[in-house]
Design a protein around this motif. Structure first.
Motif, PDB file in Angstrom:
ATOM      1  N   SER A 373      34.808  34.992  49.658  1.00 10.98           N
ATOM      2  CA  SER A 373      34.424  35.546  50.956  1.00 10.98           C
ATOM      3  C   SER A 373      34.464  37.071  50.932  1.00 10.98           C
ATOM      4  CB  SER A 373      35.351  35.005  52.045  1.00 10.98           C
ATOM      5  OG  SER A 373      34.995  35.492  53.313  1.00 10.98           O
ATOM      6  N   ALA A 374      35.475  37.637  50.261  1.00  7.68           N
ATOM      7  CA  ALA A 374      35.588  39.092  50.182  1.00  7.68           C
ATOM      8  C   ALA A 374      34.434  39.706  49.407  1.00  7.68           C
ATOM      9  CB  ALA A 374      36.916  39.474  49.529  1.00  7.68           C
ATOM     10  N   SER A 569      34.470  45.396  50.696  1.00  5.58           N
ATOM     11  CA  SER A 569      35.270  45.005  49.541  1.00  5.58           C
ATOM     12  C   SER A 569      34.727  45.710  48.307  1.00  5.58           C
ATOM     13  CB  SER A 569      35.215  43.490  49.333  1.00  5.58           C
ATOM     14  OG  SER A 569      35.824  42.806  50.410  1.00  5.58           O
ATOM     15  N   VAL A 570      35.611  46.031  47.413  1.00  9.90           N
ATOM     16  CA  VAL A 570      35.239  46.657  46.150  1.00  9.90           C
ATOM     17  C   VAL A 570      35.723  45.756  45.016  1.00  9.90           C
ATOM     18  CG1 VAL A 570      35.208  49.032  46.968  1.00  9.90           C
ATOM     19  CG2 VAL A 570      37.363  48.040  46.268  1.00  9.90           C
ATOM     20  N   HIS A 574      43.120  45.228  44.143  1.00 14.63           N
ATOM     21  CA  HIS A 574      43.833  45.919  45.219  1.00 14.63           C
ATOM     22  C   HIS A 574      43.391  47.372  45.286  1.00 14.63           C
ATOM     23  CE1 HIS A 574      46.514  42.481  45.510  1.00 14.63           C
ATOM     24  NE2 HIS A 574      46.749  42.570  44.221  1.00 14.63           N
ATOM     25  N   VAL A 575      43.324  47.911  46.487  1.00 11.52           N
ATOM     26  CA  VAL A 575      43.087  49.334  46.709  1.00 11.52           C
ATOM     27  C   VAL A 575      44.394  49.942  47.184  1.00 11.52           C
ATOM     28  CG1 VAL A 575      41.816  51.053  48.053  1.00 11.52           C
ATOM     29  CG2 VAL A 575      40.654  48.987  47.261  1.00 11.52           C
ATOM     30  N   ARG A 576      44.801  51.013  46.558  1.00 14.15           N
ATOM     31  CA  ARG A 576      46.071  51.631  46.915  1.00 14.15           C
ATOM     32  C   ARG A 576      46.002  52.212  48.325  1.00 14.15           C
ATOM     33  NH1 ARG A 576      47.878  54.821  41.345  1.00 14.15           N
ATOM     34  NH2 ARG A 576      47.895  52.959  40.007  1.00 14.15           N
ATOM     35  N   ARG A 599      38.213  50.456  52.566  1.00 12.06           N
ATOM     36  CA  ARG A 599      37.997  49.734  51.312  1.00 12.06           C
ATOM     37  C   ARG A 599      39.159  48.785  51.020  1.00 12.06           C
ATOM     38  NH1 ARG A 599      36.571  54.860  47.557  1.00 12.06           N
ATOM     39  NH2 ARG A 599      38.581  55.544  48.402  1.00 12.06           N
ATOM     40  N   TYR A 600      38.808  47.545  50.742  1.00  7.88           N
ATOM     41  CA  TYR A 600      39.798  46.525  50.390  1.00  7.88           C
ATOM     42  C   TYR A 600      39.437  45.918  49.041  1.00  7.88           C
ATOM     43  CZ  TYR A 600      41.693  46.426  55.166  1.00  7.88           C
ATOM     44  OH  TYR A 600      42.290  46.749  56.356  1.00  7.88           O
TER      45      TYR A 600
END
Length: 773
Positions: A373-374, A569-570, A574-576, A599-600
């Motif tokens: 989904s992401a 989403s990328v 995980h995005v810090r 951004r996630y």
């Protein structure tokens, strides 16, 4: 380590041995539940129809030899020593491999990708020209140039994903059904179907019904249950070896595989579909890598799981080698080799172990659907985080009930281990084949190894898995059709949704409003500006979405602060927190218009609405403050300057977001809205931005922050587009079916766009538009 994302990563460099061993112990209940319960049904499925146990023992020793070498080559050599190294910043699974390839070859299924995303700390595509060999360069260019290859790569990843979902249906069914089959030794044969199937269905219904409570309350029991089960089957195995046939170890020689195939020929090849079940659950070692460390999973398997399974299978073979009087198929089952006095305690432990193994695959299914989904390959679903402390403990109501219905259907429909085993085996081996194909690309593109290594990997493991795949596929009419049918259904859903999502994004890009047109309307945009913040949700990273012009055309009023919000989403897990937001300004300062890109990663936890609002407004305030100090900024190519802004918790010296009245920090100055009086209402919140006193804030910047504070207190409204998709006139039949029927059906019957933001209903405005694509 930051609480938001740092706790999710596997930083093994500084882990103590105590930590590693603790993780290894905990991995037993999460990773190895399915693999550990395979002795319940392997021999029974193998000898169900194709081959028979004779007094020469060639069949039983040949099967044992196949089991030993299959477990040694696939789970041990392939997964433990090779595949576990292909982690995506600590995450594993099919989408982790696909994500690695997307970054290293710039093959991205997400349309809203930006160059700024490649600056993320976890992106690390390693695309140094100095390290790029000729073969790797050609392969990389071919993937980037030919969209057909990109689509093939995506479909390959989706096929593996769909088979994992199918395994989420079949594994609970075969594990629980095989566990409760122990009662057949204590009841008359004509009563078996009246006991086994209802008992299995009751356990399965209870298992799925309790999913919404999460496993964090009883998760501490999972590892002890599997540990007790492994000790139990290994002890019984040692007893059977010593008591019945101490020379059974000779069957580990590959020579017995040759004798087995020579004697049984085609029937022996067809029986490989049952032997295959000894490695079911091996993929979980890689898929659940994100919850543990590579070293902990390796230690748990090599020191405990692997020897326990080998002893269990050897013990069953030793018992069967001395018992040839077969009266019914359950005499080949697991429980017949258990000493009679221990059968009921072992039955209870087996049922608990089967439930634990089933729980792990169900949670894994939820996780992989969240990742789909992401990445825009599955409709939006409601994701409930059942634990605030344990990452990955999620619950998806729609998927849970679909899995339960399908699981009950195959249990009641098949009612025997043989056909359930045929179905489960095909799903398992297909996922492994997909992993082998993707790993061969990872070896060349990501590890920068010679292509000969990739060829050797594919040829060696691909040949083994293709042998088992062919043996499983030949059982198509005897149960193997189930995972194929399930995978085709889920694949159709994923491809249709992904295709519709891309077409919707293309329409948005082609019909976006020019920023210059917006600025030509003047500071008020030609409309009435009212108090509050308006968040215009869009998939676009540049320009003004068509829904905004559609909205102001029909309702000429908008909020005093306007934010074009893109939540995307990328292709990283995980995005810090310090890289979460990209914030920029649209137009001059007096327009009070901003663009914010959130951004996630595909495994990140999205904030709830209240916390998200606070982080968003705080990031804009920090952008305003840092802009006044001439911060280093980035450009997104559309004459807008974007700056990387973290969450509030990452600011060392900057704007902080405070709610309440207890705010008397020395050395800071407060910018407080004059209308921010204390109220008892829970809806309205008093917001204060605390900024450093030095360097001094200009008057213009201070006024902008005050206006932002006033707007936040005035309320936040979420404006979202609700697109009704229609294929253009003259479109082909396939496109009309995909858009007008498939995509629209999914859109109407799944969660709307507000799911991505978890925005409150009272503050959400949906703007309907018809998209002719």
């Amino acid at each position: 380590m930051d609480m938001e994302s740092g706790t999710y990563q596997n930083i093994v460099k500084k882990e103590s041995w105590r930590t590693v061993l603790t993780l290894a112990y905990q991995s037993l209940g999460v990773v190895y539940g399915d693999l550990s319960t395979s002795p319940l049904y392997v021999y029974k499925s193998t000898f169900a129809e194709d081959i028979h146990h004779t007094e020469s023992n060639d069949e039983i020793f040949g099967v044992l030899s196949f089991i030993f070498w299959t477990i040694t080559l696939v789970p041990l050599f392939k997964y433990v020593f090779i595949v576990l190294r292909a982690d995506d910043n600590g995450e594993g699974g099919t989408f982790a491999l696909y994500s690695l390839l997307c970054r290293h070859a710039r093959v991205n299924s997400l349309p809203s990708c930006q160059l700024a995303d490649e600056q993320l700390a976890e992106y690390n595509n390693g695309s140094s020209e100095m390290m790029m060999t000729t073969t790797r360069s050609r392969l990389k260019c071919a993937l980037e140039k030919h969209r057909v290859l990109q689509k093939v790569l995506l479909v390959l990843a989706l096929i593996g994903t769909c088979m994992v979902i199918g395994d989420g249906v079949l594994t609970p069914a075969i594990s629980v059904f095989s566990a409760v089959s122990g009662v057949e030794l204590s009841t008359a044969k004509e009563h078996h179907k009246y006991i086994e199937v209802p008992a299995a269905c009751v356990i399965l219904i209870g298992l799925f019904a309790l999913q919404h409570y999460g496993t964090h309350r009883v998760g501490f029991l999972f590892a002890p249950v599997i540990l007790l089960w492994l000790m139990c089957i290994s002890a019984i195995g040692v007893y059977n070896i010593l008591h019945w046939n101490p020379n059974v170890y000779q069957a580990l020689s590959p020579y017995y595989m040759y004798k087995f195939l020579k004697k049984t020929q085609s029937r022996g090849w067809m029986s490989l579909g049952g032997i295959l079940l000894c490695i079911t659950g091996s993929e979980a070692m890689f898929a659940d890598l994100g919850h543990f460390s590579q070293l902990s999973i390796q230690i748990a398997f090599t020191s405990l799981v692997y020897p326990s399974l080998i002893l269990a299978y050897m013990g069953q073979a030793a018992y069967l080698s001395q018992h040839h009087g077969i009266e019914s198929e359950y005499n080949i089952g697991f429980y017949v080799s258990v000493p009679e006095k221990l059968r009921w305690p072992v039955l209870a432990i087996a049922i608990l172990a089967a439930v634990v193994g089933s729980q792990a695959i169900i949670t894994g299914t939820f996780s992989i659907i969240k990742q789909c989904s992401a990445l825009g390959c599955f409709p939006k679903v409601k994701i409930v985080h059942t634990s605030s402390k344990i990452h990955g403990q999620i619950y998806i109501p729609e998927i849970n009930w679909i899995l339960m219905v399908l699981c009950l259907a195959v249990t009641i429909g098949f009612r025997d281990t043989r056909r359930l085993g045929n179905a489960s085996g095909l799903a398992v081996i297909t996922v492994m084949l997909v992993t082998t194909c993707l790993m061969s690309l990872v070896i060349v593109l990501c590890w920068h190894k010679n292509i000969l290594y990739a060829i050797a990997f594919v040829v060696f493991f691909g040949t083994i898995e293709s042998l088992y795949f062919s043996a499983s596929l030949i059982k198509f009419l005897e149960g193997a059709w189930v995972p194929i049918a399930l995978s085709l259904c889920f694949l159709a859903v994923m491809c249709t949704w992904h295709y519709g999502t891309l077409k919707r994004y293309e329409f948005d890009v082609q019909n976006k409003v020019s920023v210059n047109w917006l600025l030509s309307l003047g500071q008020t945009l030609g409309i009435k500006r009212v108090r509050g913040i308006g968040l215009v949700h869009t998939e676009l990273v540049t320009g003004v979405p068509a829904i905004f012009s559609h909205f102001v055309t029909n309702l000429p009023a908008f909020h005093q602060v306007l934010v074009f919000l893109c939540v995307k989403s990328v292709p990283v897990p995980h995005v810090r927190p310090e890289e979460r937001f990209l914030v920029g300004r649209v137009g001059p300062k007096q327009f009070r218009m901003y663009r914010c890109i959130v951004r996630y990663g595909y495994r990140d936890v999205h904030k709830d609405d209240i916390e998200f609002e606070g982080e968003l407004v705080c990031s804009i305030a920090e952008f305003v403050r840092s802009e006044a100090e001439t911060a280093v900024v980035e450009t997104n190519g559309e004459d807008e300057r974007m700056s990387v802004v973290g969450t509030c918790s990452t600011y060392m010296q900057g704007v902080e977001d405070h709610e309440g009245s207890d705010l008397d920090d020395p050395g800071t100055s407060e910018i407080l809205s004059p209308k921010g009086k204390k109220k008892k209402s829970k809806v309205k919140k008093k917001v204060r931005f605390v900024v450093p006193e030095t360097p001094k804030i200009e008057k213009e910047t201070r006024e902008e922050l005050m206006e932002l504070t006033e707007a936040r207190e005035g309320g936040v409204a979420y404006i979202m587009g609700n697109a009704y998709m229609r294929a253009k006139h003259g479109s082909g039949l396939v496109k009309r079916l995909a858009i007008n029927v498939g995509y629209e059906f999914l859109r109407r019957n799944t969660r709307g766009p507000r799911t991505a933001l978890t925005s409150p209903y009272a503050s959400t405005i949906e703007v309907g538009m018809i998209y002719h694509v």
